[in-house]
Design a protein around this motif. Sequence first.
Motif, PDB file in Angstrom:
ATOM      1  N   ALA A   1      55.845 -17.974  92.968  1.00 44.09           N
ATOM      2  CA  ALA A   1      54.645 -17.257  93.315  1.00 44.09           C
ATOM      3  C   ALA A   1      53.462 -18.061  93.323  1.00 44.09           C
TER       4      ALA A   1
ATOM      5  N   ALA B   1      52.602 -12.600  99.269  1.00 43.35           N
ATOM      6  CA  ALA B   1      54.108 -12.440  98.964  1.00 43.35           C
ATOM      7  C   ALA B   1      54.687 -13.459  98.160  1.00 43.35           C
TER       8      ALA B   1
ATOM      9  N   ASN C   1      53.950  -5.535  94.327  1.00 40.48           N
ATOM     10  CA  ASN C   1      53.254  -6.387  94.988  1.00 40.48           C
ATOM     11  C   ASN C   1      51.927  -5.745  95.612  1.00 40.48           C
TER      12      ASN C   1
ATOM     13  N   SER D   1      57.415  -8.289  98.703  1.00 39.56           N
ATOM     14  CA  SER D   1      56.290  -7.807  99.525  1.00 39.56           C
ATOM     15  C   SER D   1      56.104  -6.291  99.101  1.00 39.56           C
TER      16      SER D   1
ATOM     17  N   HIS E   1      48.865  -8.965  97.296  1.00 38.65           N
ATOM     18  CA  HIS E   1      48.640 -10.317  96.910  1.00 38.65           C
ATOM     19  C   HIS E   1      49.801 -11.119  98.059  1.00 38.65           C
TER      20      HIS E   1
ATOM     21  N   SER F   1      59.709  -5.621  90.852  1.00 37.61           N
ATOM     22  CA  SER F   1      58.435  -6.154  91.176  1.00 37.61           C
ATOM     23  C   SER F   1      57.576  -5.001  92.044  1.00 37.61           C
TER      24      SER F   1
ATOM     25  N   PHE G   1      50.254  -9.131  91.647  1.00 41.26           N
ATOM     26  CA  PHE G   1      51.591  -9.081  91.614  1.00 41.26           C
ATOM     27  C   PHE G   1      52.269  -9.123  90.300  1.00 41.26           C
TER      28      PHE G   1
END
Length: 176
Positions: free
Chosen positions: A176, A124, A119, A147, A122, A117, A104
């Motif tokens: 996270a 979320a 992802n 996500s 990973h 971001s 992430f």
Amino acid sequence: EVQRRLLPDAPPRAECVEFAAASVPARRIGGDYYDFVELGDGRFGIALADVSGKGVAAALIMSVVQASLRIISSDGDVAPPRLVALISQFVYRSTPASKYATFFYAQLDLQHRQLRSVNAGHNAPYLLRAGRQSTAGSAPSEIEELSVGGTVVGMFPEMEYEEATVELCPGDVLLA
């Protein structure tokens, strides 16, 4: 000790944001990784990864992820999807076919109060929105899953990733 040195000594400091992080490995050595990268102009990179497998092999792959992140982000102007795609290429070329990492990555822009971001497979992270005031009192907090992105890094030679951008407000928390 060597693996611990790959993690930041302390989170960065900034005026309008507070960073915190911890890593508690299940075993003495493993492939868990987090990092903060100062990108300049009030921007920070936030990275989180988990390498497949355990032990020394996972820790070595984690060092590839860390070195890749540091080299690629040193430019400061690499868009998150491109950064993650390049890390995926580095991991793919440096590891056996059965190894990969979930990853992430987010860029926090303090000036514009934005979080961009990606992802890559990973778990979320959550963006916990601070409750907003309304005429009837305070509204409950909202929770957003971050996500958007694509598959894990290192499994395929060429991958493309998508990014999500969210506007941040005072009191929001990224977990996270």
